[in-house]
Design a protein around this motif. Structure first.
Motif, PDB file in Angstrom:
ATOM      1  N   LEU A  17       4.601  30.125  43.815  1.00  9.08           N
ATOM      2  CA  LEU A  17       5.642  29.919  42.969  1.00  9.08           C
ATOM      3  C   LEU A  17       5.270  29.219  41.811  1.00  9.08           C
ATOM      4  CD1 LEU A  17       8.488  29.092  45.352  1.00  9.08           C
ATOM      5  CD2 LEU A  17       7.971  31.247  44.523  1.00  9.08           C
ATOM      6  N   ASP A  18       5.400  29.991  40.576  1.00  9.75           N
ATOM      7  CA  ASP A  18       5.346  29.071  39.179  1.00  9.75           C
ATOM      8  C   ASP A  18       6.820  28.785  38.857  1.00  9.75           C
ATOM      9  OD1 ASP A  18       2.484  29.706  38.980  1.00  9.75           O
ATOM     10  OD2 ASP A  18       2.946  31.691  38.428  1.00  9.75           O
ATOM     11  N   ASN A  19       6.366  28.029  37.548  1.00  6.51           N
ATOM     12  CA  ASN A  19       7.660  27.422  36.995  1.00  6.51           C
ATOM     13  C   ASN A  19       8.806  26.447  37.905  1.00  6.51           C
ATOM     14  OD1 ASN A  19       6.877  28.724  34.608  1.00  6.51           O
ATOM     15  ND2 ASN A  19       7.813  30.504  35.402  1.00  6.51           N
ATOM     16  N   ILE A  20       8.122  25.754  38.795  1.00  6.17           N
ATOM     17  CA  ILE A  20       8.753  24.951  39.542  1.00  6.17           C
ATOM     18  C   ILE A  20       8.343  23.600  39.386  1.00  6.17           C
ATOM     19  CG2 ILE A  20       9.237  24.250  41.821  1.00  6.17           C
ATOM     20  CD1 ILE A  20      10.179  26.816  41.676  1.00  6.17           C
ATOM     21  N   ASP A  21       9.354  22.624  39.017  1.00 11.88           N
ATOM     22  CA  ASP A  21       8.987  21.047  38.781  1.00 11.88           C
ATOM     23  C   ASP A  21       8.498  20.454  39.929  1.00 11.88           C
ATOM     24  OD1 ASP A  21       8.785  18.522  37.886  1.00 11.88           O
ATOM     25  OD2 ASP A  21      10.713  18.651  36.761  1.00 11.88           O
ATOM     26  N   ASN A  22       7.421  20.377  40.220  1.00 10.39           N
ATOM     27  CA  ASN A  22       6.711  20.034  41.582  1.00 10.39           C
ATOM     28  C   ASN A  22       6.812  18.352  41.234  1.00 10.39           C
ATOM     29  OD1 ASN A  22       6.031  22.244  42.811  1.00 10.39           O
ATOM     30  ND2 ASN A  22       3.942  22.385  41.584  1.00 10.39           N
ATOM     31  N   ASP A  23       6.894  17.729  40.117  1.00 15.85           N
ATOM     32  CA  ASP A  23       6.524  16.475  40.082  1.00 15.85           C
ATOM     33  C   ASP A  23       8.245  15.784  40.545  1.00 15.85           C
ATOM     34  OD1 ASP A  23       4.244  15.873  39.361  1.00 15.85           O
ATOM     35  OD2 ASP A  23       4.981  16.113  37.182  1.00 15.85           O
ATOM     36  N   LEU A  24       9.182  16.588  40.138  1.00 16.55           N
ATOM     37  CA  LEU A  24      10.671  16.412  40.593  1.00 16.55           C
ATOM     38  C   LEU A  24      10.775  16.435  42.075  1.00 16.55           C
ATOM     39  CD1 LEU A  24      13.605  15.881  39.580  1.00 16.55           C
ATOM     40  CD2 LEU A  24      13.684  18.392  39.823  1.00 16.55           C
ATOM     41  N   LEU A  25      10.212  17.509  42.675  1.00 17.47           N
ATOM     42  CA  LEU A  25      10.144  17.592  44.164  1.00 17.47           C
ATOM     43  C   LEU A  25       9.439  16.611  44.876  1.00 17.47           C
ATOM     44  CD1 LEU A  25      10.008  21.464  44.475  1.00 17.47           C
ATOM     45  CD2 LEU A  25      12.141  19.908  44.681  1.00 17.47           C
ATOM     46  N   SER A  44      21.050  21.907  50.078  1.00 22.60           N
ATOM     47  CA  SER A  44      20.423  22.892  49.384  1.00 22.60           C
ATOM     48  C   SER A  44      21.019  22.761  47.882  1.00 22.60           C
ATOM     49  CB  SER A  44      20.683  24.047  49.986  1.00 22.60           C
ATOM     50  OG  SER A  44      21.996  24.640  50.247  1.00 22.60           O
ATOM     51  N   ASP A  45      22.076  22.424  47.594  1.00 19.79           N
ATOM     52  CA  ASP A  45      22.613  22.102  46.400  1.00 19.79           C
ATOM     53  C   ASP A  45      22.235  20.920  45.701  1.00 19.79           C
ATOM     54  OD1 ASP A  45      24.446  20.493  47.653  1.00 19.79           O
ATOM     55  OD2 ASP A  45      26.180  21.739  47.089  1.00 19.79           O
ATOM     56  N   ASP A  46      21.439  20.070  46.262  1.00 20.73           N
ATOM     57  CA  ASP A  46      20.967  18.986  45.294  1.00 20.73           C
ATOM     58  C   ASP A  46      20.240  19.378  44.192  1.00 20.73           C
ATOM     59  OD1 ASP A  46      21.886  17.299  47.320  1.00 20.73           O
ATOM     60  OD2 ASP A  46      19.766  16.796  48.014  1.00 20.73           O
ATOM     61  N   VAL A  47      20.617  18.808  43.153  1.00 17.25           N
ATOM     62  CA  VAL A  47      20.081  19.033  41.722  1.00 17.25           C
ATOM     63  C   VAL A  47      18.872  19.265  41.695  1.00 17.25           C
ATOM     64  CG1 VAL A  47      20.208  16.666  40.861  1.00 17.25           C
ATOM     65  CG2 VAL A  47      20.575  18.528  39.147  1.00 17.25           C
ATOM     66  N   GLU A  48      17.895  18.445  42.425  1.00 11.14           N
ATOM     67  CA  GLU A  48      16.402  18.448  42.484  1.00 11.14           C
ATOM     68  C   GLU A  48      15.704  19.623  42.971  1.00 11.14           C
ATOM     69  OE1 GLU A  48      17.755  14.107  42.768  1.00 11.14           O
ATOM     70  OE2 GLU A  48      18.425  16.106  44.012  1.00 11.14           O
ATOM     71  N   LEU A  49      16.868  20.456  43.943  1.00 11.67           N
ATOM     72  CA  LEU A  49      16.318  21.755  44.318  1.00 11.67           C
ATOM     73  C   LEU A  49      16.843  22.865  43.562  1.00 11.67           C
ATOM     74  CD1 LEU A  49      17.104  20.834  47.882  1.00 11.67           C
ATOM     75  CD2 LEU A  49      14.914  20.969  46.889  1.00 11.67           C
ATOM     76  N   LYS A  50      17.326  22.823  42.477  1.00  9.22           N
ATOM     77  CA  LYS A  50      18.060  23.640  41.541  1.00  9.22           C
ATOM     78  C   LYS A  50      17.070  25.151  41.413  1.00  9.22           C
ATOM     79  CE  LYS A  50      17.884  22.002  37.065  1.00  9.22           C
ATOM     80  NZ  LYS A  50      17.502  20.841  36.698  1.00  9.22           N
ATOM     81  N   GLU A  51      15.622  24.769  40.962  1.00 13.69           N
ATOM     82  CA  GLU A  51      14.852  25.913  40.879  1.00 13.69           C
ATOM     83  C   GLU A  51      14.228  26.326  42.179  1.00 13.69           C
ATOM     84  OE1 GLU A  51      11.790  23.391  38.747  1.00 13.69           O
ATOM     85  OE2 GLU A  51      12.773  23.828  36.679  1.00 13.69           O
ATOM     86  N   TYR A 105       5.269  23.561  49.149  1.00 11.43           N
ATOM     87  CA  TYR A 105       4.393  22.621  48.931  1.00 11.43           C
ATOM     88  C   TYR A 105       4.164  22.230  47.488  1.00 11.43           C
ATOM     89  CZ  TYR A 105       2.826  23.652  53.875  1.00 11.43           C
ATOM     90  OH  TYR A 105       3.184  23.637  55.122  1.00 11.43           O
ATOM     91  N   PRO A 106       5.341  21.201  47.255  1.00 16.02           N
ATOM     92  CA  PRO A 106       4.878  20.887  45.742  1.00 16.02           C
ATOM     93  C   PRO A 106       3.669  19.879  45.504  1.00 16.02           C
ATOM     94  CG  PRO A 106       6.614  19.429  46.852  1.00 16.02           C
ATOM     95  CD  PRO A 106       6.022  20.644  47.765  1.00 16.02           C
ATOM     96  N   LYS A 171      -5.516  14.129  52.660  1.00 14.82           N
ATOM     97  CA  LYS A 171      -4.903  13.690  51.406  1.00 14.82           C
ATOM     98  C   LYS A 171      -3.515  13.630  51.387  1.00 14.82           C
ATOM     99  CE  LYS A 171      -8.775  14.969  48.938  1.00 14.82           C
ATOM    100  NZ  LYS A 171      -9.650  15.862  48.165  1.00 14.82           N
ATOM    101  N   GLU A 172      -2.863  13.225  50.434  1.00 15.25           N
ATOM    102  CA  GLU A 172      -1.247  13.253  50.410  1.00 15.25           C
ATOM    103  C   GLU A 172      -0.745  14.592  50.527  1.00 15.25           C
ATOM    104  OE1 GLU A 172       2.163  10.789  48.439  1.00 15.25           O
ATOM    105  OE2 GLU A 172       1.012  11.735  47.079  1.00 15.25           O
ATOM    106  N   ARG A 173       0.164  14.942  51.423  1.00  9.31           N
ATOM    107  CA  ARG A 173       0.731  16.289  51.312  1.00  9.31           C
ATOM    108  C   ARG A 173       2.308  16.238  51.301  1.00  9.31           C
ATOM    109  NH1 ARG A 173      -1.260  19.284  56.095  1.00  9.31           N
ATOM    110  NH2 ARG A 173      -0.261  17.754  57.366  1.00  9.31           N
ATOM    111  N   ILE A 174       3.147  16.783  50.591  1.00  8.57           N
ATOM    112  CA  ILE A 174       4.483  16.727  50.692  1.00  8.57           C
ATOM    113  C   ILE A 174       4.885  18.349  50.913  1.00  8.57           C
ATOM    114  CG2 ILE A 174       6.358  16.309  49.133  1.00  8.57           C
ATOM    115  CD1 ILE A 174       4.564  14.006  47.959  1.00  8.57           C
ATOM    116  N   SER A 175       6.050  18.504  51.602  1.00  7.75           N
ATOM    117  CA  SER A 175       6.612  19.849  51.720  1.00  7.75           C
ATOM    118  C   SER A 175       8.122  19.677  51.902  1.00  7.75           C
ATOM    119  CB  SER A 175       5.964  20.522  53.030  1.00  7.75           C
ATOM    120  OG  SER A 175       6.299  19.662  54.016  1.00  7.75           O
ATOM    121  N   ILE A 176       8.598  20.774  51.307  1.00  4.65           N
ATOM    122  CA  ILE A 176      10.090  20.853  51.470  1.00  4.65           C
ATOM    123  C   ILE A 176      10.318  22.233  52.450  1.00  4.65           C
ATOM    124  CG2 ILE A 176      12.258  21.349  50.338  1.00  4.65           C
ATOM    125  CD1 ILE A 176      11.339  18.666  49.285  1.00  4.65           C
ATOM    126  N   ALA A 177      10.861  21.974  53.468  1.00  3.77           N
ATOM    127  CA  ALA A 177      11.222  23.015  54.306  1.00  3.77           C
ATOM    128  C   ALA A 177      12.741  23.339  54.416  1.00  3.77           C
ATOM    129  CB  ALA A 177      10.850  22.657  55.799  1.00  3.77           C
TER     130      ALA A 177
END
Length: 184
Positions: A17-25, A44-51, A105-106, A171-177
């Motif tokens: 995925l491109d054009n996702i604000d990974n820093d925000l996530l 799922s409608d949290d503003v941080e997840l809008k993209e 994975y942001p 290393k640090e790993r962050i995911s949104i499931a």
């Protein structure tokens, strides 16, 4: 000539995925994740997840349409985040009450998502795995596991009933499931 005909199949889909604000996530997951609270459920409608949410829904619906052969509407049933690995995602598990699962994975540099073969055959899997092993090349018929290398920006969509887990990361790993189900 092939002697084997594939009759049952479990697929996974990977999309960069491109054009996702990974820093925000990343900030969102770190702020929402509470190590003392199991499976913090985001909205799922949290503003941080809008993209992210529309992309997950779009691609999940495309995957499900390919499975069924006709379109059907899915909705996001549950959303949660993972910062590094906790016991719940490092142990084999599945999401029985959903139709598809998706993980984005942001931030991830050396992660692995492992899928377990649902057709595992105890006798086949007991064949020796040493230098004299009988299995010369692993494939979808004789492999016990499938290890998927995951990285920043990757979306993975898979059958929610497929046993899976993540390996420890250095290393640090962050995911949104997300778990998805059918709209009735």
């Amino acid at each position: 000539m092939s002697l084997i005909q594939n009759i049952f199949s479990i697929g996974i889909t990977t999309i960069k995925l491109d054009n996702i604000d990974n820093d925000l996530l990343i900030n969102y997951a770190k702020n929402k994740f509470k190590s003392d609270v199991k499976n913090t459920n985001y909205k799922s409608d949290d503003v941080e997840l809008k993209e992210l949410t529309p992309s997950v829904l779009y691609w999940s619906n495309k995957v499900f349409e390919q499975i069924l052969g006709y379109p059907k509407d899915l909705y996001i049933k549950r959303v949660w985040g993972n910062v590094n690995v906790d016991r719940t995602i490092g142990a084999p598990h599945k999401h029985r009450d959903s139709i598809l699962s998706a993980v984005y994975y942001p931030k991830c540099e050396d992660g692995q998502l492992v899928f377990m073969n649902p057709q595992e055959h105890p006798k086949l899997l007991s064949i020796p795995h040493n230098k004299d092993r009988l299995i010369k090349k692993y494939n979808e018929y004789n492999s016990e596991l499938y290890e998927l290398n995951v990285f920043t920006g990757l979306l993975v969509i898979f059958n929610a009933n497929l046993n899976h887990y993540v390996l420890s990361s250095t290393k640090e790993r962050i995911s949104i499931a997300m778990d998805l189900d059918l709209n009735d």
